[in-house]
Motif scaffolding. Structure first.
Motif, mmCIF file in Angstrom:
data_model
loop_
_atom_site.group_PDB
_atom_site.id
_atom_site.type_symbol
_atom_site.label_atom_id
_atom_site.label_comp_id
_atom_site.label_asym_id
_atom_site.label_seq_id
_atom_site.Cartn_x
_atom_site.Cartn_y
_atom_site.Cartn_z
ATOM 1 N N GLY A 10 0.805 -1.205 0.000
ATOM 2 C CA GLY A 10 0.000 0.000 0.000
ATOM 3 C C GLY A 10 0.841 1.258 0.000
ATOM 4 O O GLY A 10 2.062 1.231 0.111
ATOM 5 N N PHE A 11 0.143 2.389 -0.102
ATOM 6 C CA PHE A 11 0.793 3.691 -0.198
ATOM 7 C C PHE A 11 0.963 4.255 1.215
ATOM 8 O O PHE A 11 -0.006 4.652 1.859
ATOM 9 N N ASP A 12 2.176 4.271 1.701
ATOM 10 C CA ASP A 12 2.486 4.730 3.057
ATOM 11 C C ASP A 12 3.060 6.131 2.968
ATOM 12 O O ASP A 12 4.267 6.316 2.781
ATOM 13 N N LEU A 13 2.206 7.145 3.101
ATOM 14 C CA LEU A 13 2.638 8.524 2.916
ATOM 15 C C LEU A 13 3.694 8.923 3.936
ATOM 16 O O LEU A 13 4.666 9.609 3.599
ATOM 17 N N ALA A 14 3.530 8.526 5.166
ATOM 18 C CA ALA A 14 4.497 8.895 6.199
ATOM 19 C C ALA A 14 5.877 8.335 5.870
ATOM 20 O O ALA A 14 6.900 9.028 6.030
ATOM 21 N N ALA A 15 5.921 7.090 5.403
ATOM 22 C CA ALA A 15 7.202 6.488 5.043
ATOM 23 C C ALA A 15 7.821 7.185 3.840
ATOM 24 O O ALA A 15 9.050 7.360 3.767
ATOM 25 N N ILE A 16 6.989 7.573 2.892
ATOM 26 C CA ILE A 16 7.493 8.292 1.721
ATOM 27 C C ILE A 16 8.043 9.659 2.129
ATOM 28 O O ILE A 16 9.152 10.042 1.741
ATOM 29 N N ARG A 17 7.295 10.395 2.930
ATOM 30 C CA ARG A 17 7.739 11.727 3.343
ATOM 31 C C ARG A 17 9.052 11.649 4.126
ATOM 32 O O ARG A 17 9.895 12.553 4.019
ATOM 33 N N ALA A 18 9.245 10.589 4.873
ATOM 34 C CA ALA A 18 10.460 10.446 5.670
ATOM 35 C C ALA A 18 11.706 10.320 4.800
ATOM 36 O O ALA A 18 12.827 10.535 5.280
ATOM 37 N N GLN A 19 11.512 10.005 3.524
ATOM 38 C CA GLN A 19 12.656 9.857 2.621
ATOM 39 C C GLN A 19 13.069 11.165 1.956
ATOM 40 O O GLN A 19 14.022 11.177 1.162
ATOM 41 N N PHE A 20 12.366 12.246 2.250
ATOM 42 C CA PHE A 20 12.698 13.554 1.691
ATOM 43 C C PHE A 20 13.264 14.431 2.810
ATOM 44 O O PHE A 20 12.510 15.029 3.580
ATOM 45 N N PRO A 21 14.580 14.523 2.928
ATOM 46 C CA PRO A 21 15.167 15.266 4.044
ATOM 47 C C PRO A 21 14.674 16.705 4.147
ATOM 48 O O PRO A 21 14.499 17.230 5.255
ATOM 49 N N ILE A 22 14.413 17.337 3.010
ATOM 50 C CA ILE A 22 14.056 18.755 3.034
ATOM 51 C C ILE A 22 12.711 19.011 3.692
ATOM 52 O O ILE A 22 12.450 20.116 4.176
ATOM 53 N N LEU A 23 11.857 18.001 3.758
ATOM 54 C CA LEU A 23 10.529 18.203 4.328
ATOM 55 C C LEU A 23 10.578 18.421 5.843
ATOM 56 O O LEU A 23 9.568 18.806 6.442
ATOM 57 N N SER A 24 11.721 18.195 6.456
ATOM 58 C CA SER A 24 11.865 18.483 7.885
ATOM 59 C C SER A 24 12.304 19.916 8.147
ATOM 60 O O SER A 24 12.420 20.326 9.308
#
Length: 414
Positions: A10-24
């Protein structure tokens, strides 16, 4: 290096977002809400790592070197070509030409294929084209004496297909060059239908896939395309790398675009002969690390799956249209039959540049202006719009933050 997302089933948005360092990151003391992916998307760790690891451990110039580093880097570069051929379902890896971006890819076609056109022939574009799919054809018109025709759009923002068909009727159009997805209206054009109409009239077809390739699966064979272009930095890859796909028979017939190293077979002071495609169109040292980064981006996206990506972004777009409809004085630009994750809008009594500036003060990044589509803006009776565009990492909460902040901006001006 890892290119597969650390989630399954399935589509795990939280896991995907965690892979983008700039989003922090924070902007003006607020969490970054990045809604400008249509201009350039953020980069996942898989892409960052692939490029860094190449430069740390194996970098050398490619194709001409006989040493281990060159051979290893050449293999990685050419592997990226294989990945992209699979990504587009290209019949042959030799049909993948690396360029700097979509703009250069379209210019390549305009100069190389365009040099084979004769006065009296025509190129047909639409009213919704980005300047990258307009200016090269204007330059070709002025240089070669061909005609440039423009298919109108409807008030809703769709291609006027009967009008397009009428512009093809005299058989003089050699090429139809149309966006696959508008960067202003979000319109997803009926590519296969357009290709069939073009071919029935004896014309070839080029699709500018700069936006479309990000949001849904692109199969150049199913589309019936003859040329297809896209740019890496919108597909979660680096800048400075793009792709032209073209049918091999066309590439074989077309003259080179640029001259220099790597695109030759033999050279004397009297003449030169050309390398086989794709190298015939890749003069000089290419964007080696960037191509490897784009290959990593394609692998990363493929691992998630376009069915899941398309469903996520369609849900975001539906949610955004509903939430923006609640903002007093806000008008969404266009109402196309099929819209991707791009929503442009205006707001009564507030200039789009002011909207973007005030959103930025709240940590929200959007685009404002004519979006490199001035003729389209004139067709719409506008000088500028604000534009929110969504990526794989965008959340409904971020769209809610956008809508709530727009309400406050509206209240401030009223």
């Amino acid at each position: 290096m890892t290119t597969t997302p650390p989630h399954t089933g399935g589509f795990d948005l939280a896991a995907i977002r965690a892979q983008f360092p700039i989003l922090s990151e924070t902007v003006h003391g607020r969490p970054l809400v990045f809604l400008d992916s249509a201009a350039s998307a953020q980069k996942p760790e898989a892409v960052i790592s692939a490029m860094a690891e190449t430069m740390r451990h194996q970098y050398a110039n490619i194709h001409r070197g006989l040493h281990w580093m060159s051979e290893r880097t050449t293999e990685a570069y050419e592997n990226a070509r294989d990945l992209i051929a699979g990504f587009l379902n290209a019949p042959s890896r030799n049909e993948i030409i690396f360029t700097r971006n979509s703009t250069e890819a379209i210019n390549l076609v305009a100069h190389s294929f365009g040099s084979m056109l004769k006065p009296g022939q025509a190129v047909l574009i639409s009213e919704m084209e980005h300047h990258a799919n307009l200016i090269p054809w204007q330059m070709l018109r002025d240089r070669a004496g061909i005609e440039l025709r423009v298919a109108p759009i409807t008030d809703a923002g769709d291609i006027d297909l009967p009008a397009l068909e009428a512009l093809l009727a005299d058989g003089k159009v050699a090429l139809v060059a149309i966006t696959h997805m508008s960067n202003v209206l979000g319109t997803i054009t009926p590519a296969r239908q357009i290709a069939d109409m073009a071919h029935a009239a004896g014309a070839l077809v080029l699709f500018d896939g700069s936006q479309a390739v990000v949001h849904h699966r692109t199969d150049v064979q199913a589309l019936g395309a003859d040329f297809y272009t896209f740019t890496g930095h919108k597909l979660y890859g680096p800048t400075g790398i793009g792709v032209l796909w073209a049918r091999q028979a066309l590439l074989e017939d077309m003259p080179p675009f640029l001259g220099g190293g790597d695109m030759i077979s033999t050279v004397t002071f009297e003449k030169a002969t050309w390398a086989h495609v794709p190298h015939k169109f890749e003069a000089g040292t290419p964007a080696i690390v960037e191509a490897i980064g784009l290959g990593a981006a394609v692998s990363w996206v493929d691992a998630i799956g376009f069915e899941a990506i398309a469903a996520h972004e369609q849900a975001l777009t539906t949610h955004a249209l509903a939430r923006l409809a609640e903002v007093p004085g806000l008008v969404v630009t266009g109402n196309p039959a099929c819209r991707g994750g791009v929503v442009s809008f205006t707001m009564a009594d507030v200039h789009p540049h002011d909207i973007a500036t005030l959103l930025d003060r709240n940590g929200i990044a959007v685009r404002a202006g004519h979006h490199c589509a001035e003729p389209l803006m004139r067709r719409l009776g506008l000088s500028a719009t604000a534009r929110a565009s969504f990526g794989i990492y965008t959340s409904k909460d971020e769209i809610d933050t956008l809508a709530d902040t727009l309400v406050r901006i509206r209240d401030f001006f009223v």
